[in-house]
Write a protein that holds these residues in place. Structure first.
Motif, PDB file in Angstrom:
ATOM      1  N   HIS A  27     -38.402  15.896  -5.940  1.00 15.52           N
ATOM      2  CA  HIS A  27     -38.330  16.527  -7.362  1.00 15.52           C
ATOM      3  C   HIS A  27     -38.559  15.281  -8.373  1.00 15.52           C
ATOM      4  CE1 HIS A  27     -36.555  20.030  -5.100  1.00 15.52           C
ATOM      5  NE2 HIS A  27     -37.149  20.712  -6.203  1.00 15.52           N
ATOM      6  N   ARG A  50     -41.824  19.660  -8.164  1.00 13.53           N
ATOM      7  CA  ARG A  50     -41.393  19.618  -6.828  1.00 13.53           C
ATOM      8  C   ARG A  50     -42.739  19.198  -5.972  1.00 13.53           C
ATOM      9  NH1 ARG A  50     -41.270  22.271  -2.242  1.00 13.53           N
ATOM     10  NH2 ARG A  50     -39.624  21.788  -0.634  1.00 13.53           N
ATOM     11  N   TRP A 107     -37.962  29.130  -6.574  1.00 11.48           N
ATOM     12  CA  TRP A 107     -37.545  27.837  -6.701  1.00 11.48           C
ATOM     13  C   TRP A 107     -36.037  27.726  -7.071  1.00 11.48           C
ATOM     14  CZ3 TRP A 107     -34.905  24.952 -10.153  1.00 11.48           C
ATOM     15  CH2 TRP A 107     -34.594  23.707 -10.010  1.00 11.48           C
TER      16      TRP A 107
END
Length: 139
Positions: A27, A50, A107
């Motif tokens: 990330h 990401r 996510w």
């Protein structure tokens, strides 16, 4: 915790202060000033990815009134922004997530809780200590 947790501060070609925060191995949060609002707050443009895929991006995050564009203010803004991006059900009203895409919801469910620790207490990603993560200033 991953040893790749770093903050990279830089000044881009338009002389605006920007920050790239490698939160973990996958990330990256990029944030930089993007002008001012009518009431004097700094508007930030941001991008959370990401593995190179965009999860969130926008220009809807702002500082407090009359904030000064400093390295410390930008670092603080990045931590606050990560706090907003990692909220989960139970933290806020359910309608908060009404505009989230399927990718963003997935996510959130998989990574938000783990990443939220970096927004809390500004803990160091290297050692877990209660001090700021290391920064590097690049001009």
């Amino acid at each position: 915790m991953s040893s790749t947790h770093t903050l990279d501060l830089s000044v881009d070609t338009s002389a605006r202060l920007t920050l790239l925060w490698r939160i973990d191995a996958d990330h990256i949060l990029g944030i930089g000033s993007d002008g001012r609002t009518d009431d004097g707050r700094i508007r930030y443009a941001y991008h959370l990815s990401r593995k190179g895929c965009t999860i969130f991006e926008g220009r809807d995050f702002c500082s407090g009134s009359n904030a000064k564009p400093t390295v410390e203010a930008l670092s603080h803004a990045a931590g606050c922004l990560l706090g907003f991006l990692t909220v989960r059900p139970g933290d806020v009203e359910e309608d908060y997530f009404a505009e989230y895409t399927f990718q963003q919801l997935s996510w959130r469910d998989e990574f938000a809780e783990e990443l939220s620790i970096y927004a809390q207490d500004r803990s160091c990603g290297y050692c877990g200590g209660d001090h700021d993560s290391p920064t590097r200033l690049h001009c």
